[in-house]
Design a protein around this motif. Structure first.
Motif, mmCIF file in Angstrom:
data_model
loop_
_atom_site.group_PDB
_atom_site.id
_atom_site.type_symbol
_atom_site.label_atom_id
_atom_site.label_comp_id
_atom_site.label_asym_id
_atom_site.label_seq_id
_atom_site.Cartn_x
_atom_site.Cartn_y
_atom_site.Cartn_z
ATOM 1 N N UNK A 192 -2.746 -5.359 -18.254
ATOM 2 C CA UNK A 192 -4.079 -5.874 -18.361
ATOM 3 C C UNK A 192 -4.565 -6.310 -16.817
ATOM 4 N N UNK A 193 -5.664 -6.235 -16.649
ATOM 5 C CA UNK A 193 -6.155 -6.654 -15.454
ATOM 6 C C UNK A 193 -5.608 -7.889 -14.958
ATOM 7 N N UNK A 194 -5.625 -7.967 -13.442
ATOM 8 C CA UNK A 194 -5.121 -9.221 -12.981
ATOM 9 C C UNK A 194 -4.903 -8.982 -11.373
ATOM 10 N N UNK A 195 -4.141 -9.770 -10.557
ATOM 11 C CA UNK A 195 -3.770 -9.652 -9.339
ATOM 12 C C UNK A 195 -2.621 -10.468 -8.855
ATOM 13 N N UNK A 196 -2.390 -9.544 -7.742
ATOM 14 C CA UNK A 196 -0.852 -10.464 -7.163
ATOM 15 C C UNK A 196 -1.218 -10.458 -5.542
ATOM 16 N N UNK A 197 -0.479 -11.534 -5.043
ATOM 17 C CA UNK A 197 -0.629 -11.780 -3.659
ATOM 18 C C UNK A 197 0.910 -11.360 -2.868
ATOM 19 N N UNK A 198 0.623 -10.532 -1.828
ATOM 20 C CA UNK A 198 1.697 -10.261 -1.266
ATOM 21 C C UNK A 198 1.610 -10.636 0.245
ATOM 22 N N UNK A 199 2.897 -10.708 0.840
ATOM 23 C CA UNK A 199 2.829 -11.018 2.338
ATOM 24 C C UNK A 199 3.222 -9.503 3.010
ATOM 25 N N UNK A 200 2.703 -9.117 4.235
ATOM 26 C CA UNK A 200 2.821 -7.932 4.914
ATOM 27 C C UNK A 200 3.530 -8.040 6.065
ATOM 28 N N UNK A 201 4.640 -7.423 6.523
ATOM 29 C CA UNK A 201 5.251 -8.032 7.641
ATOM 30 C C UNK A 201 5.034 -6.406 8.455
ATOM 31 N N UNK A 202 4.195 -6.469 9.527
ATOM 32 C CA UNK A 202 3.820 -5.537 10.180
ATOM 33 C C UNK A 202 5.068 -4.832 11.035
ATOM 34 N N UNK A 203 5.971 -5.609 11.273
ATOM 35 C CA UNK A 203 7.215 -4.860 12.081
ATOM 36 C C UNK A 203 8.065 -3.973 11.300
ATOM 37 N N UNK A 204 8.319 -4.659 10.207
ATOM 38 C CA UNK A 204 9.351 -3.689 9.374
ATOM 39 C C UNK A 204 8.420 -2.764 8.328
ATOM 40 N N UNK A 205 7.003 -3.170 8.064
ATOM 41 C CA UNK A 205 6.263 -2.390 7.056
ATOM 42 C C UNK A 205 6.514 -2.940 5.824
ATOM 43 N N UNK A 206 7.406 -3.853 5.364
ATOM 44 C CA UNK A 206 7.547 -4.235 3.996
ATOM 45 C C UNK A 206 6.702 -5.446 3.548
ATOM 46 N N UNK A 207 6.291 -5.333 2.122
ATOM 47 C CA UNK A 207 5.657 -6.186 1.483
ATOM 48 C C UNK A 207 6.451 -7.104 0.778
ATOM 49 N N UNK A 208 6.267 -8.345 0.827
ATOM 50 C CA UNK A 208 7.074 -9.361 -0.052
ATOM 51 C C UNK A 208 6.205 -10.230 -0.751
ATOM 52 N N UNK A 209 6.803 -10.843 -1.828
ATOM 53 C CA UNK A 209 5.899 -11.799 -2.835
ATOM 54 C C UNK A 209 5.838 -13.228 -2.155
ATOM 55 N N UNK A 210 4.811 -13.826 -2.177
ATOM 56 C CA UNK A 210 4.282 -15.071 -1.984
ATOM 57 C C UNK A 210 5.123 -16.075 -2.549
#
Length: 172
Positions: free
Chosen positions: A154-172
């Protein structure tokens, strides 16, 4: 686990890159795209085609007889027909429009925020909006539409943090 060096083999086996001609006579319009989709799916066995971005296509329509919405509606209908015919998935990356000086944040964006929004909202089987706050590392992945909730969620959303140095997203 993927062994070092095997990433390239996997990419070569699973991805087919289409690089448009550098000729100024090369028109990358919807008819060109349909031919590329046929070639990628039938000749090369691609099951997923990603068009990124939609606005790089040359959108040729009779501007006197059709609106942008009507053109996009017809184009998406054609692409969905091709998807069913070849048994493939087509993912289209479309950017929000800039109409009326509107400056929506990611929280306010919907598929209607794309030029021809009604067609994108009505024709798409699924619609995902990705946006990053320019001042922070906050990235929102927002599912605006899912046609079949039992299969696609179903529709919804998630928030992530982006580390520009590693290019990796992680959950908040």
């Amino acid at each position: 686990p993927i062994k070092r060096g095997s990433e390239i083999s996997w990419l070569d086996e699973h991805l087919f890159f289409v690089i448009p001609s550098v000729s100024e006579d090369d028109t990358r319009d919807l008819e060109w795209l349909k031919q590329i989709i046929w070639e990628a799916s039938c000749r090369h066995g691609c099951r997923i085609i990603v068009l990124d971005p939609w606005n790089e296509l040359e959108h040729l329509w009779d501007k006197r007889g059709a609106t942008v919405d009507e053109y996009i509606n017809a184009a998406l209908r054609d692409l969905k027909r091709i998807m069913r015919r070849y048994g493939i998935t087509i993912i289209i990356v479309a950017h929000p429009d800039k109409s009326a000086g509107r400056n929506e944040g990611i929280d306010d964006m919907t598929l209607y925020s794309i030029s021809g929004g009604a067609a994108w909202k009505n024709k798409a089987d699924g619609g995902i909006i990705v946006g990053r706050d320019e001042e922070t590392t906050r990235t929102i992945i927002k599912v605006d539409k899912r046609k079949d909730w039992d299969v696609m969620g179903c529709p919804g959303q998630a928030e992530l943090d982006f580390d520009p140095v590693s290019g990796i997203y992680s959950s908040r």
